[in-house]
Design an enzyme around this catalytic site. Sequence first.
Site, PDB file in Angstrom:
ATOM      1  N   ASN A  31       3.460  -4.788  -6.242  1.00  0.00           N
ATOM      2  CA  ASN A  31       2.207  -5.203  -5.594  1.00  0.00           C
ATOM      3  C   ASN A  31       1.771  -6.581  -6.117  1.00  0.00           C
ATOM      4  O   ASN A  31       1.906  -6.863  -7.311  1.00  0.00           O
ATOM      5  CB  ASN A  31       1.128  -4.155  -5.921  1.00  0.00           C
ATOM      6  CG  ASN A  31      -0.192  -4.380  -5.210  1.00  0.00           C
ATOM      7  OD1 ASN A  31      -0.239  -4.426  -3.978  1.00  0.00           O
ATOM      8  ND2 ASN A  31      -1.274  -4.517  -5.973  1.00  0.00           N
ATOM      9  N   GLU A  37       1.258  -7.934  -9.887  1.00  0.00           N
ATOM     10  CA  GLU A  37       1.106  -9.367 -10.194  1.00  0.00           C
ATOM     11  C   GLU A  37       2.069  -9.856 -11.268  1.00  0.00           C
ATOM     12  O   GLU A  37       1.665 -10.558 -12.198  1.00  0.00           O
ATOM     13  CB  GLU A  37      -0.360  -9.655 -10.569  1.00  0.00           C
ATOM     14  CG  GLU A  37      -1.324  -9.201  -9.480  1.00  0.00           C
ATOM     15  CD  GLU A  37      -2.800  -9.300  -9.855  1.00  0.00           C
ATOM     16  OE1 GLU A  37      -3.119  -9.740 -10.969  1.00  0.00           O
ATOM     17  OE2 GLU A  37      -3.638  -8.918  -9.020  1.00  0.00           O
ATOM     18  N   ASP A  82      -9.799  -7.947   1.652  1.00  0.00           N
ATOM     19  CA  ASP A  82     -11.188  -8.371   1.843  1.00  0.00           C
ATOM     20  C   ASP A  82     -11.187  -9.844   2.240  1.00  0.00           C
ATOM     21  O   ASP A  82     -10.174 -10.535   2.108  1.00  0.00           O
ATOM     22  CB  ASP A  82     -12.100  -8.083   0.630  1.00  0.00           C
ATOM     23  CG  ASP A  82     -11.593  -8.629  -0.684  1.00  0.00           C
ATOM     24  OD1 ASP A  82     -10.778  -9.568  -0.680  1.00  0.00           O
ATOM     25  OD2 ASP A  82     -12.037  -8.130  -1.740  1.00  0.00           O
ATOM     26  N   GLU A 106      -5.363  -4.368  -0.667  1.00  0.00           N
ATOM     27  CA  GLU A 106      -6.682  -4.743  -1.213  1.00  0.00           C
ATOM     28  C   GLU A 106      -7.407  -5.733  -0.300  1.00  0.00           C
ATOM     29  O   GLU A 106      -8.013  -6.703  -0.768  1.00  0.00           O
ATOM     30  CB  GLU A 106      -6.529  -5.377  -2.606  1.00  0.00           C
ATOM     31  CG  GLU A 106      -5.782  -4.512  -3.602  1.00  0.00           C
ATOM     32  CD  GLU A 106      -5.640  -5.151  -4.979  1.00  0.00           C
ATOM     33  OE1 GLU A 106      -6.345  -6.126  -5.277  1.00  0.00           O
ATOM     34  OE2 GLU A 106      -4.802  -4.660  -5.755  1.00  0.00           O
ATOM     35  N   HIS A 123      -6.336 -10.688  -0.328  1.00  0.00           N
ATOM     36  CA  HIS A 123      -7.693 -11.167  -0.640  1.00  0.00           C
ATOM     37  C   HIS A 123      -7.855 -12.538   0.013  1.00  0.00           C
ATOM     38  O   HIS A 123      -7.489 -13.556  -0.572  1.00  0.00           O
ATOM     39  CB  HIS A 123      -7.885 -11.285  -2.160  1.00  0.00           C
ATOM     40  CG  HIS A 123      -7.904  -9.976  -2.865  1.00  0.00           C
ATOM     41  ND1 HIS A 123      -8.919  -9.058  -2.702  1.00  0.00           N
ATOM     42  CD2 HIS A 123      -7.045  -9.407  -3.733  1.00  0.00           C
ATOM     43  CE1 HIS A 123      -8.686  -7.990  -3.444  1.00  0.00           C
ATOM     44  NE2 HIS A 123      -7.542  -8.171  -4.078  1.00  0.00           N
TER      45      HIS A 123
HETATM   46  O1  9MR Z   1     -11.992  -4.864  -8.101  1.00  0.00           O
HETATM   47  C1  9MR Z   1     -11.627  -4.920  -9.454  1.00  0.00           C
HETATM   48  C2  9MR Z   1     -12.832  -5.315 -10.298  1.00  0.00           C
HETATM   49  O2  9MR Z   1     -13.809  -4.281 -10.289  1.00  0.00           O
HETATM   50  C3  9MR Z   1     -12.383  -5.614 -11.722  1.00  0.00           C
HETATM   51  O3  9MR Z   1     -13.487  -6.091 -12.465  1.00  0.00           O
HETATM   52  C4  9MR Z   1     -11.261  -6.629 -11.692  1.00  0.00           C
HETATM   53  C5  9MR Z   1     -10.776  -6.972 -13.074  1.00  0.00           C
HETATM   54  O4  9MR Z   1      -9.623  -7.753 -13.062  1.00  0.00           O
HETATM   55  O5  9MR Z   1     -10.178  -6.106 -10.944  1.00  0.00           O
HETATM   56  C6  9MR Z   1     -10.513  -5.933  -9.612  1.00  0.00           C
HETATM   57  O6  9MR Z   1      -9.384  -5.495  -8.868  1.00  0.00           O
HETATM   58  C7  9MR Z   1      -8.261  -6.375  -8.827  1.00  0.00           C
HETATM   59  C8  9MR Z   1      -7.035  -5.513  -8.665  1.00  0.00           C
HETATM   60  O7  9MR Z   1      -6.945  -4.560  -9.677  1.00  0.00           O
HETATM   61  C9  9MR Z   1      -5.774  -6.340  -8.609  1.00  0.00           C
HETATM   62  N1  9MR Z   1      -5.871  -7.377  -7.609  1.00  0.00           N
HETATM   63  C10 9MR Z   1      -7.049  -8.212  -7.667  1.00  0.00           C
HETATM   64  C11 9MR Z   1      -8.304  -7.339  -7.647  1.00  0.00           C
HETATM   65  C12 9MR Z   1      -9.551  -8.202  -7.593  1.00  0.00           C
HETATM   66  O8  9MR Z   1      -9.680  -8.938  -8.777  1.00  0.00           O
END
Ligand code: 9MR
Length: 315
Positions: free
Chosen positions: A156, A113, A223, A221, A192
Amino acid sequence: MPYENPFYAEPEYRKVLATQFSSVTPENQLKWEFVHPEQDVYNFQEADDIVAFAKANKQEVRGHALFWHSQNPEWLENGDFTADELRAILKEHIYTVVGHYKGDLYQWDVTNEIFDGQGRLRMQENIWLRELGPGIIADAFRWAHEADPSAKLFLNDYGVEGINAKSTAYYELAKQLLADGVPLHGFSAQAHWDMRWGMPQDIEANFQRFDDLGLETAITELDVRFTLPPSGIPTQDQLERQSKYYTDTLQACLNVLGCKSFTVWGFNDTYSWVPVFFEGTGAATIMFEDYTAKPAYYDMLAMLKDATPGKSPRR
Ligand code: 9MR
């Protein structure tokens, strides 16, 4: 985390994880705040447990993430470090974490990001970019490659599935890094989705342009969230529409030869970041709370059965 880690607490979770997937990604356990909670402390236990589990079940592991603006520990974000110190800290972290898993992880999200929606580098939010400038991106890749020459190294992000300003910024960055001889191997999109919005129809075309640069691509990732009815139970129509997002994403990946890695972000609605972050939405994964599978699961399975390994079923 807002819920107990099912990896330890729930035998059924482990069973499904062991039998339904060939690649796993630690959702949080390799992020800075987890793996490097104090400057002199590394905590590898939870990620080690996942890697051991994956080995025992003949699965591959993706690493996530080394260079991000979020989920960094206090000591780092609020530390009073000089630029030279920060550079040394990043180098040491990458050497230590990537080195710890040398030969074990097949892909790493080196950066996560780093661009905003307009395709501008996050020069303020990202501590590395802010304090060290954009040149540090190439260094991060070089250090990761030195620490594990066999791992494929990725850029990513989310919102980069189709062709747009952000993915084009990545395309330009990737070309520049490759021209500079930087060990960059892949570009990945998180995927997402939110059913309030459609999904881009040009994922394949977008991935193909990175493929044409010689890069691998990946969905990392996936969903698909939507607003739940008052009952909290998704309707059949919602589940079928959801399935289309899943299968369209899978089809795009299958259509691009170098797209060899395809990951859903959680596989059970109980353990999904979605309802925690977006109130009123949920049911974003491929299985209900009791592990019964949704249409998205069955439809992707059917699509995978029909796919021809190593051949691009380009339409
Ligand atoms: O799924 C992850 C969640 O458990 C955490 O609380 C969150 C914190 O920012 O991060 C989530 O995973 C993220 C990933 O690392 C990067 N892309 C977005 C994902 C969803 O927020």
